[in-house]
Enzyme design. Structure first.
Site, PDB file in Angstrom:
ATOM      1  N   HIS A 182      -4.384 -14.492   8.156  1.00  0.00           N
ATOM      2  CA  HIS A 182      -4.793 -13.271   7.453  1.00  0.00           C
ATOM      3  C   HIS A 182      -4.726 -12.034   8.343  1.00  0.00           C
ATOM      4  CE1 HIS A 182      -7.862 -11.461   4.374  1.00  0.00           C
ATOM      5  NE2 HIS A 182      -7.177 -10.504   4.970  1.00  0.00           N
ATOM      6  N   HIS A 189      -4.242  -5.916   9.361  1.00  0.00           N
ATOM      7  CA  HIS A 189      -3.253  -6.986   9.494  1.00  0.00           C
ATOM      8  C   HIS A 189      -2.297  -6.611  10.627  1.00  0.00           C
ATOM      9  CE1 HIS A 189      -3.821  -7.896   4.902  1.00  0.00           C
ATOM     10  NE2 HIS A 189      -4.919  -8.137   5.611  1.00  0.00           N
ATOM     11  N   HIS A 228     -10.856  -3.549   9.213  1.00  0.00           N
ATOM     12  CA  HIS A 228     -10.092  -4.774   8.938  1.00  0.00           C
ATOM     13  C   HIS A 228      -8.614  -4.421   8.847  1.00  0.00           C
ATOM     14  CE1 HIS A 228      -8.409  -8.312   7.218  1.00  0.00           C
ATOM     15  NE2 HIS A 228      -8.297  -7.818   5.992  1.00  0.00           N
ATOM     16  N   GLU A 288     -12.118  -6.351  -0.367  1.00  0.00           N
ATOM     17  CA  GLU A 288     -12.864  -7.065   0.676  1.00  0.00           C
ATOM     18  C   GLU A 288     -14.328  -6.636   0.753  1.00  0.00           C
ATOM     19  OE1 GLU A 288     -11.889  -9.601   1.959  1.00  0.00           O
ATOM     20  OE2 GLU A 288      -9.743  -9.584   2.419  1.00  0.00           O
TER      21      GLU A 288
END
Length: 219
Positions: free
Chosen positions: A163, A101, A99, A81
């Site tokens: 996502h 999930h 970031h 990423e």
């Protein structure tokens, strides 16, 4: 070693991702001064390596990348990423990015549902958390979608359709703390809805009052 302080911060805090995201998914980064690299001041960052357990790397392994996406140092390859992190660091107020999930935030993301202001703590990241339009992970398109969503919403966080979640802050500790805030609020919102209740949202005036009070909060 370039960006040694920032690389140590990545190693120190990477394990905190284990509580927020499954497996080896997710990543974090810290912007460095860039003064000891070929990049300009503020134009380099340390980021978690790709596909490695959060406790599976040392300081010298941590990749250093320029905001132009060029790999500058580090024994391991950087997160896939990098385009997302590089694009977000165009905002001068951003010093760190997380970031994940994480399950509750991602539950909203897969339903393409923004997080409304159901609790005053949302002001830690803005007045709402938008959803960035889906694009394949690791692409410039996804990176631009995220920057657009955050900019249009005036938020330092964004869900990513189908996502996950990305949160920015001036420093890594705040970015991680605010990631937990968003995950907690997403859970409150979804559990209220699951119970057949309709969460009440705060008005802009109410949120502005909270922001004013936050200016004098803490020591």
């Amino acid at each position: 070693m370039i960006l040694e302080t920032e690389r140590r911060a990545v190693v120190e805090h990477a394990s905190e991702l284990a509580d927020l995201t499954p497996g080896r998914t997710g990543n974090l980064s810290v912007r460095g001064s860039g003064d000891d690299t070929d990049a300009g001041p503020g134009d380099a960052f340390a980021i978690t390596p790709t596909g490695v357990p959060y406790d599976g790397f040392d300081v010298e392994d941590v990749p250093v990348v320029g905001t132009d996406g060029e790999r500058l140092d580090g024994e391991m390859a950087p997160s896939s990423e990098v385009p997302m992190h590089s694009a977000i660091y165009r905002r001068e107020d951003v010093g760190a990015i997380v970031h994940t999930h994480s399950p509750w935030a991602t539950a909203l993301a897969v339903a393409n549902q923004p997080l409304p202001p159901i609790h005053y703590m949302i002001v830690a990241v803005g007045k709402r958390v938008p959803v960035a339009e889906y694009a394949p992970y690791g692409t410039d398109e996804l990176a631009e979608n995220i920057v657009t969503a955050m900019t249009e919403a005036g938020s330092t966080a964004s869900l990513i359709e189908n996502h996950g979640l990305v949160v920015t802050a001036p420093d890594l500790e705040t970015a991680l703390e605010n990631t937990h805030h968003v995950e907690s609020l997403a859970r409150l919102y979804l559990e209220s809805r699951s119970a057949g209740l309709e969460p009440q949202t705060l008005t802009d005036d109410q949120l502005e009052t909270v922001l004013e009070k936050f200016e004098s909060y803490g020591q």
